[in-house]
Scaffold this motif. Structure first.
Motif, PDB file in Angstrom:
ATOM      1  N   ARG A 186       0.856  -1.175   0.000  1.00 36.83           N
ATOM      2  CA  ARG A 186       0.000   0.000   0.000  1.00 36.83           C
ATOM      3  C   ARG A 186       0.891   1.224   0.000  1.00 36.83           C
ATOM      4  O   ARG A 186       2.036   1.172   0.455  1.00 36.83           O
ATOM      5  N   PRO A 187       0.414   2.335  -0.543  1.00 42.05           N
ATOM      6  CA  PRO A 187       1.243   3.541  -0.629  1.00 42.05           C
ATOM      7  C   PRO A 187       1.659   4.032   0.755  1.00 42.05           C
ATOM      8  O   PRO A 187       0.877   4.009   1.700  1.00 42.05           O
ATOM      9  N   ILE A 188       2.899   4.476   0.852  1.00 39.18           N
ATOM     10  CA  ILE A 188       3.417   5.015   2.110  1.00 39.18           C
ATOM     11  C   ILE A 188       4.117   6.335   1.850  1.00 39.18           C
ATOM     12  O   ILE A 188       4.510   6.630   0.721  1.00 39.18           O
ATOM     13  N   ASP A 189       4.285   7.109   2.893  1.00 37.90           N
ATOM     14  CA  ASP A 189       5.013   8.374   2.789  1.00 37.90           C
ATOM     15  C   ASP A 189       6.493   8.098   3.048  1.00 37.90           C
ATOM     16  O   ASP A 189       7.054   8.482   4.075  1.00 37.90           O
ATOM     17  N   SER A 208       5.142   6.274 -12.265  1.00 38.27           N
ATOM     18  CA  SER A 208       3.799   5.714 -12.169  1.00 38.27           C
ATOM     19  C   SER A 208       3.823   4.279 -12.660  1.00 38.27           C
ATOM     20  O   SER A 208       4.509   3.956 -13.638  1.00 38.27           O
ATOM     21  N   LEU A 209       3.108   3.409 -11.973  1.00 39.06           N
ATOM     22  CA  LEU A 209       3.011   1.998 -12.328  1.00 39.06           C
ATOM     23  C   LEU A 209       1.530   1.648 -12.406  1.00 39.06           C
ATOM     24  O   LEU A 209       0.855   1.553 -11.382  1.00 39.06           O
ATOM     25  N   PHE A 210       1.018   1.520 -13.626  1.00 39.12           N
ATOM     26  CA  PHE A 210      -0.417   1.294 -13.832  1.00 39.12           C
ATOM     27  C   PHE A 210      -1.268   2.358 -13.147  1.00 39.12           C
ATOM     28  O   PHE A 210      -2.314   2.064 -12.570  1.00 39.12           O
ATOM     29  N   GLY A 211      -0.798   3.592 -13.179  1.00 39.98           N
ATOM     30  CA  GLY A 211      -1.537   4.671 -12.549  1.00 39.98           C
ATOM     31  C   GLY A 211      -1.292   4.815 -11.064  1.00 39.98           C
ATOM     32  O   GLY A 211      -1.831   5.730 -10.427  1.00 39.98           O
ATOM     33  N   LEU A 212      -0.464   3.941 -10.497  1.00 38.55           N
ATOM     34  CA  LEU A 212      -0.135   3.997  -9.077  1.00 38.55           C
ATOM     35  C   LEU A 212       1.204   4.710  -8.900  1.00 38.55           C
ATOM     36  O   LEU A 212       2.173   4.382  -9.582  1.00 38.55           O
ATOM     37  N   PRO A 213       1.288   5.699  -7.998  1.00 36.22           N
ATOM     38  CA  PRO A 213       2.526   6.462  -7.833  1.00 36.22           C
ATOM     39  C   PRO A 213       3.642   5.643  -7.207  1.00 36.22           C
ATOM     40  O   PRO A 213       3.416   4.861  -6.273  1.00 36.22           O
ATOM     41  N   VAL A 214       4.843   5.830  -7.718  1.00 40.61           N
ATOM     42  CA  VAL A 214       6.039   5.142  -7.229  1.00 40.61           C
ATOM     43  C   VAL A 214       7.137   6.177  -6.990  1.00 40.61           C
ATOM     44  O   VAL A 214       7.332   7.073  -7.819  1.00 40.61           O
ATOM     45  N   ASP A 215       7.823   6.053  -5.874  1.00 39.04           N
ATOM     46  CA  ASP A 215       8.986   6.890  -5.573  1.00 39.04           C
ATOM     47  C   ASP A 215      10.257   6.052  -5.681  1.00 39.04           C
ATOM     48  O   ASP A 215      10.288   4.895  -5.246  1.00 39.04           O
TER      49      ASP A 215
END
Length: 221
Positions: A186-189, A208-215
């Motif tokens: 799940r997304p985390i800060d 972005s990975l399938f519209g999901l943000p990646v850092d």
């Protein structure tokens, strides 16, 4: 009691069992999708010949191969993963590539890394930090800081939070809440978490990975 009093043993065992089962199919399900992000993370880490490097959550071992080639005959690569199934797949991949003697793999919980202080020149972690409980993330990052040399560096690739959340991230979070045992990321800060334990952020790339943000974050102690 040690500093792992809030460590959820049941969740750890569930996660281990899930990835043991998934290990032989993981590349088909996520390998290609994650490849670009992982390769950019490795590029940012920029492993050199002669360095000693650790990968936490090495999965099926693709990044281990790249790291082993980068450090050459004079360097060392180590890996820790919770899943024995992933370890077996990664070990087979390294053997087929003729790199097994350059990499030391261990099955274990990264919250208690089995290495001395300042043992590594660099540390790499991709799509792993977000698997840990929120209360465990600072513990893991402090372990990373402990085993890194004072002049070392760490690259983390992970799903990240943004100030505004699009439809895909809202849908993903809903699925995660409904089936957390199967959709466990799940997304985390990550940016804030890394800074709070004393790392200095040197570079941050947003993807972005399938519209999901990646850092993709490069940090130093």
């Amino acid at each position: 009691m040690n500093n792992l009093v809030d460590h959820d043993i049941n969740k750890t065992e569930t996660t281990k069992a899930y990835y043991d089962h998934l290990s032989r199919w993981y590349d088909l399900l996520a390998g290609q999708a994650e490849k670009k992000c992982k390769e950019l993370g490795l590029e940012l880490l920029n492993a050199h010949p002669g360095e000693t490097i650790l990968e936490i959550g090495f999965g099926t071992g693709h990044c281990l191969q790249s790291l082993a080639r980068s450090v050459g005959n004079t360097g060392e690569v180590h890996g820790v993963d919770l899943s024995s199934g992933m370890l077996q797949v990664a070990q087979s991949r390294l053997q087929e590539a003729g790199l097994a003697d350059k990499v030391e793999l261990r099955q274990g919980d990264a919250l208690q890394l089995p290495y001395e202080n300042e043992f590594f020149d660099a540390l790499y972690m991709s799509f792993t930090l977000e698997l840990f409980a929120f209360s465990e993330i600072p513990i893991l990052l402090k372990e990373c800081k402990r085993v890194l040399s004072s002049q070392g560096r760490m690259c983390i690739v992970c799903m990240s939070k943004r100030d505004t959340e699009g439809l895909m991230i809202k849908l993903y979070q809903w699925v995660h809440q409904k089936w957390p045992a199967y959709i466990d990321c799940r997304p985390i800060d990550a940016h804030s978490e890394i800074e709070q334990v004393g790392f200095h952020i040197e570079q941050r790339i947003q993807m972005s990975l399938f519209g999901l943000p990646v850092d993709i974050i490069l940090a130093r102690p």
